[in-house]
Every structure is written in structure tokens, then in C-alpha cells.
Design an enzyme around this catalytic site. Structure first.
Site, PDB file in Angstrom:
ATOM      1  N   THR A  21       0.848  -1.192   0.000  1.00 13.36           N
ATOM      2  CA  THR A  21       0.000   0.000   0.000  1.00 13.36           C
ATOM      3  C   THR A  21       0.883   1.241   0.000  1.00 13.36           C
ATOM      4  O   THR A  21       2.084   1.153  -0.302  1.00 13.36           O
ATOM      5  CB  THR A  21      -0.977  -0.029   1.203  1.00 13.36           C
ATOM      6  OG1 THR A  21      -1.944   1.007   1.051  1.00 13.36           O
ATOM      7  CG2 THR A  21      -0.263   0.142   2.533  1.00 13.36           C
ATOM      8  N   ASN A  22       0.337   2.405   0.310  1.00 17.93           N
ATOM      9  CA  ASN A  22       1.122   3.653   0.372  1.00 17.93           C
ATOM     10  C   ASN A  22       0.565   4.538   1.478  1.00 17.93           C
ATOM     11  O   ASN A  22      -0.367   4.152   2.186  1.00 17.93           O
ATOM     12  CB  ASN A  22       1.103   4.359  -0.994  1.00 17.93           C
ATOM     13  CG  ASN A  22      -0.301   4.700  -1.413  1.00 17.93           C
ATOM     14  OD1 ASN A  22      -0.975   5.502  -0.778  1.00 17.93           O
ATOM     15  ND2 ASN A  22      -0.789   4.052  -2.469  1.00 17.93           N
TER      16      ASN A  22
END
Ligand code: PMT
Length: 219
Positions: A21-22
Site C-alpha cells: 500500500t502507500n
């Protein structure tokens, strides 16, 4: 007008308990959705996994992965006049998703990744969207050149260039500063301020573009 907004990150699963993810918090996209609602527009917010409550007075569709966000946008984009893509969608996902938790048996592990669906890039070419199209460009170098490149390649009416190398703005902060990149190399700077105030200002620009462009789209 009916406005679709994407917000937040996506999660690309590796196994039942891990994902890629980020750092997107969803704050920018949610602020845009609230600014659009407060200006009297109908809003469909397609959100990746965030810790924010669903804003009232709009349709909120929760998704996890880039694939799910692609399908949700595909299902809704032809009903709207304006589409704003502020989500930080993963560009790559693991080729294989393990059914069971990956064990740490080996000294090292190599992940093979594949490209995800390019949702913004599909708006015109795959979904046939004819309304006002607004993309974001989160960049750590060559901010304006990269944003202008996205503007023309993806058929956008506006790309919001976000310098995510600067502390205090961009990912997971309460404030932001952006440069609006329009066709014809015109740019407008929106200085650092709360994402709420910036969203209001940005929404004025977007509504003006949509009102000036008679594309025969659905309302
Ligand atoms: O969520 P916050 O913490 O408030 O942070 C806000 C933000 C930094 C995430 C936001 O301001 C921002 O810059 N959003 C874009 C993030 C991004 O991933 O940019 P990009 O340059 O990688 O992508 C370019 C555009 O293509 C974006 O409009 C993105 O939504 C879209 N995209 C990207 C990949 C993909 N597979 N599909 C897409 O549609």
C-alpha cells in the site's frame, strides 16, 4: 452536477494478512468530496481503505484494491459530469496471492509484481467518459513536466500537480500546496493551506472548466 471522486490508497494483497500500500490518508479526496457537496453538487466518493468516517450527504463506495476501484469507477463514471481522481492507486500488485500466510523459511524472498489497471488512463479510452476529467500527479521530481505529460496522455482537462517530496504537504498531512496544470501549458499555483480550504479553491476551478465546456455529458 454529479461528481465522482476517488480517494485514499489501495491495498494489493500478498497473502491473507499482508498487502502492498502507500501513505495516502484520503484527506485530500474527502476534502474535495465535502467541498463539492457543500457547493450543492451530487457526489459519489469511491474510497480506498482509510481511517476517515464516511461524509454525510453523498454516496460512499468502499473498495480495497486497484482492481476493485477500477470496477467501481467503471460502474459509475458514465453517470457523472465530472470525475476527479485523487486516489493514490497502486501501480503494481503481486502476481501471486498466497492462500496461506507466507512462512519465513527462506533467507530471502523475491516478489513478482504486475501492473494494475490504469483507472485514469481508462476514463476516455475504455469507459468512453466525455465529461470533465481531473487527474492528480504525485511527483518527487520534474513536477510540472510530468503533470503536463499526464494531462495530454490521459486526455485530462486539468492535472493537479502535488510535490510529495516536501515535508508538511501531500501524503498524510492536514495541509497541501499544488500547481494546477491546464492544456496549453497554463499553470496556477494554489499555496500551502489546509486541505479543506484548498479543496474549495480547487473545486471552483473545476466547476468553471465544467461550466465552460459544453460536451453534451449527462448531469
Ligand atoms: O490522501 P492524502 O494523504 O490526503 O494525500 C493526498 C495525495 C498526495 C494522495 C493526493 O494529493 C495525490 O497526489 N493523489 C495522486 C496520487 C498518485 O498516486 O498519483 P500518481 O502520479 O501515481 O497517479 C496519477 C493519476 O493517475 C492520479 O490521478 C491517480 O489517481 C491515477 N491512477 C494512478 C494509478 C492507477 N493504477 N490508476 C489511476 O487512476
Amino acid at each position: 452536477m454529479h461528481i465522482l471522486i476517488t480517494a485514499g490508497p489501495t491495498r494489493e494483497p500478498l497473502d491473507p494478512v499482508r498487502y502492498l500500500t502507500n501513505r495516502s490518508s484520503g484527506k485530500m479526496g474527502y476534502a474535495l468530496a465535502e467541498a463539492a457537496r457543500d457547493a450543492g453538487h451530487q457526489v459519489t466518493l469511491i474510497s480506498g481503505p482509510v481511517h476517515l468516517s464516511a461524509p454525510e450527504g453523498m454516496e460512499v463506495i468502499r473498495v480495497d484494491s486497484a482492481r476493485q476501484m477500477f470496477l467501481a469507477v467503471q460502474n459509475h463514471i458514465t453517470k457523472v459530469a465530472i470525475a476527479i481522481f485523487s486516489a493514490a492507486v497502486a501501480d503494481y500488485r503481486p502476481v501471486m496471492q498466497a492462500d496461506q500466510k507466507i512462512k519465513k523459511n527462506a533467507a530471502s524472498l523475491t516478489l513478482q509484481l504486475e501492473r494494475t489497471e490504469d483507472i485514469l488512463g481508462s476514463a476516455r479510452s475504455v469507459f468512453g467518459f466525455k465529461g470533465t476529467l481531473v487527474g492528480f500527479a504525485a511527483e518527487t521530481e520534474n513536477l510540472i513536466a510530468n503533470a503536463q505529460d499526464k494531462l495530454s496522455r490521459k486526455g485530462c482537462d486539468l492535472v493537479v500537480a502535488n510535490d510529495v517530496s516536501q515535508a508538511g504537504i501531500g501524503f498524510d498531512s492536514s495541509e497541501n500546496a499544488v500547481t494546477l496544470c491546464f492544456p496549453g501549458a497554463k499553470t496556477v499555483n494554489l499555496p500551502q493551506q489546509s486541505k479543506m480550504l484548498l479543496a474549495r479553491d480547487l473545486m471552483h476551478h473545476i466547476i468553471r472548466i465544467a461550466s465552460d465546456t459544453d460536451t453534451g455529458r449527462a448531469d
